[in-house]
Design an enzyme around this catalytic site. Structure first.
Site, mmCIF file in Angstrom:
data_model
loop_
_atom_site.group_PDB
_atom_site.id
_atom_site.type_symbol
_atom_site.label_atom_id
_atom_site.label_comp_id
_atom_site.label_asym_id
_atom_site.label_seq_id
_atom_site.Cartn_x
_atom_site.Cartn_y
_atom_site.Cartn_z
ATOM 1 N N HIS A 134 29.521 33.136 47.909
ATOM 2 C CA HIS A 134 29.990 31.743 48.009
ATOM 3 C C HIS A 134 31.375 31.567 47.407
ATOM 4 C CE1 HIS A 134 28.027 32.213 44.126
ATOM 5 N NE2 HIS A 134 28.915 31.329 43.688
ATOM 6 N N HIS B 168 21.227 35.064 40.595
ATOM 7 C CA HIS B 168 20.050 34.186 40.488
ATOM 8 C C HIS B 168 19.329 34.074 41.827
ATOM 9 C CE1 HIS B 168 20.276 32.964 36.397
ATOM 10 N NE2 HIS B 168 21.391 32.279 36.503
ATOM 11 N N CYS C 162 34.970 29.327 43.269
ATOM 12 C CA CYS C 162 33.835 29.114 42.355
ATOM 13 C C CYS C 162 34.313 29.222 40.911
ATOM 14 C CB CYS C 162 32.675 30.064 42.607
ATOM 15 S SG CYS C 162 31.305 29.741 41.476
ATOM 16 N N CYS D 106 29.193 36.469 41.880
ATOM 17 C CA CYS D 106 29.012 35.456 40.844
ATOM 18 C C CYS D 106 27.560 35.458 40.363
ATOM 19 C CB CYS D 106 29.375 34.112 41.469
ATOM 20 S SG CYS D 106 28.964 32.669 40.497
ATOM 21 N N SER E 274 25.500 33.106 40.275
ATOM 22 C CA SER E 274 24.587 32.373 41.169
ATOM 23 C C SER E 274 24.049 33.294 42.255
ATOM 24 C CB SER E 274 25.298 31.196 41.838
ATOM 25 O OG SER E 274 26.010 30.472 40.900
HETATM 26 ZN ZN LIG Z 1 29.580 31.043 41.782
#
Ligand SMILES: [Zn+2]
Ligand SMILES: [Zn+2]
Length: 383
Positions: free
Chosen positions: A62, A45, A170, A40, A42
């Site tokens: 996650h 990041h 997610c 993902c 995130s």
């Molecule tokens: Zn995510």
């Protein structure tokens, strides 16, 4: 126990696939054998250090699914053998946010998620030299096994292939939740989705389920726009050519009822605002790096326009995730469609690179072939 995991030692360096030490679950925790995990934005990041200092060394991942192997003291609701999807905000049900019916904003879960620990403030993960590792968003599922809070392992309730269920915790919860809980889209309302990656495609599907019309998808990548059309978008706009804002306004008769920003960029947040009709609200789902500001023409607040954030679907994952699985088993929500790449743990760096370049939709990392049940080259898949 020793498990193979993808470890970020320093931001802006490749993840290292290595053996790490995983402690058994404590009270209120479960050990999960990970079947598959989604890569993902995130994760990207975090890998780039864009979410703040001090968040490494860490095991990332996650969004994923697996099977419960062992439960700690006092655990109820799941047993060894149960298929689960991870939830990275294991709500405490006791804090101010939880009591106010906003479990996705659970305060202790948010705090410990930032610190990279489980709910008791400690980690179950270590490098072989003893260095403590952080748990990526309380999940750390780029690993063969993960120990998570029991509320971080949501029983699926139905039979769904785990390589697809991996997306639920997610991308699906975030995308469909934004439509249902943050925007409350109604049948016949117009929607614009800006950014059609792993989450944006679920926003499109959520808008389609809600009966929205038209659903205007905006992206710079032709392949993602094609996927958006397959998931129910009525129009696709290539943002790299011409003025996408003007074209959305023309298609929607002067502005949409709901705009969703799923790119996490200053310009696309502004675009989400610019395509609203008077009285409409933009929902920002995209995660922007720290330090990004958005500028809006303040005179337009006169027309009752609004803009709001949305974290993790703004709903109750424990309740909604099994409901979403139900939609999948009824054939009303297709999960496999958003998966553009399947890979193994060694392929996680390539997946992060693709996200960085804006290529492809979702990559699924298969950690356990037998459990994940993903298609292979022999069965018509792409791995
Ligand atoms: Zn995510
Ligand atoms: Zn709470």
């Amino acid at each position: 126990m020793r498990v193979r995991a993808a470890v970020l030692h320093e931001p802006r360096t490749p993840l290292v696939i290595e053996d790490v030490e995983l402690d058994p679950p404590k009270a209120g925790e479960v050990l999960v054998r990970v079947a598959a995990a989604g890569v993902c934005h995130s994760d990207l990041h975090l890998a780039q250090g864009a979410l703040g200092e001090g968040r490494w060394p860490i095991v990332l991942g996650h969004e994923g699914a697996g099977v419960v192997e062992e439960v700690g003291d006092g655990v109820t609701g799941v047993e060894p053998g149960d298929p689960i999807a991870f939830c990275f905000v294991p709500a405490c049900r006791e804090c101010r946010a939880c009591r106010a019916g906003r479990p996705s904003l659970c305060e202790p879960a948010g705090l410990h998620g930032m610190r990279g620990t489980l709910m008791d403030g400690t980690s179950r993960l270590r490098l072989l030299d003893g260095t403590v590792l952080q748990h990526g968003l309380m999940t750390a599922c780029f690993a063969e096994r993960a120990v998570v809070a029991v509320a971080g392992a949501v029983p699926l309730g139905y039979d769904v292939p785990l390589w697809q269920a991996a997306l639920l915790g997610c991308g699906v919860v975030t995308g469909v939740g934004a439509v249902r809980n943050a925007a409350r889209v109604c049948a016949g309302e117009s929607v614009c989705v800006i950014g059609c990656g792993g989450v944006g495609l679920h926003v499109v599907a959520g808008a389609h389920l809600a009966g929205a019309e038209p659903i205007i998808a905006v992206d710079r990548d032709a392949a993602k726009l094609e996927l958006a059309l397959r998931r129910g978008a009525t129009h696709a706009i290539d943002a790299s050519a011409g003025d996408p804002g003007r074209r959305v306004l023309a298609l929607s008769g002067g502005g949409v009822d709901h705009a969703f920003e799923v790119a996490g960029r200053r310009e696309t947040m502004r675009l989400a605002w610019d395509v609203l009709r008077p009285g409409a609200t933009a929902v920002v789902i995209g995660l922007a790096p720290r330090g990004v500001d958005v500028c809006l023409p303040a005179i337009e607040f006169l027309s009752d326009k609004g803009i709001k954030g949305c974290y993790y679907g703004s709903g109750d994952v424990a309740v909604e995730l099994p409901e979403l699985v139900g939609l999948v088993t009824e054939g009303r929500l297709d999960l496999g469609q958003v998966v553009s790449h399947l890979t193994d743990l060694e392929g996680v760096n390539d997946a992060l690179e693709r996200l960085h370049r804006g290529e492809g939709a979702r990559t699924i990392v298969v950690l356990d072939d037998a459990l994940a049940g993903a298609p292979t080259l022999e069965t018509g898949g792409f791995r």
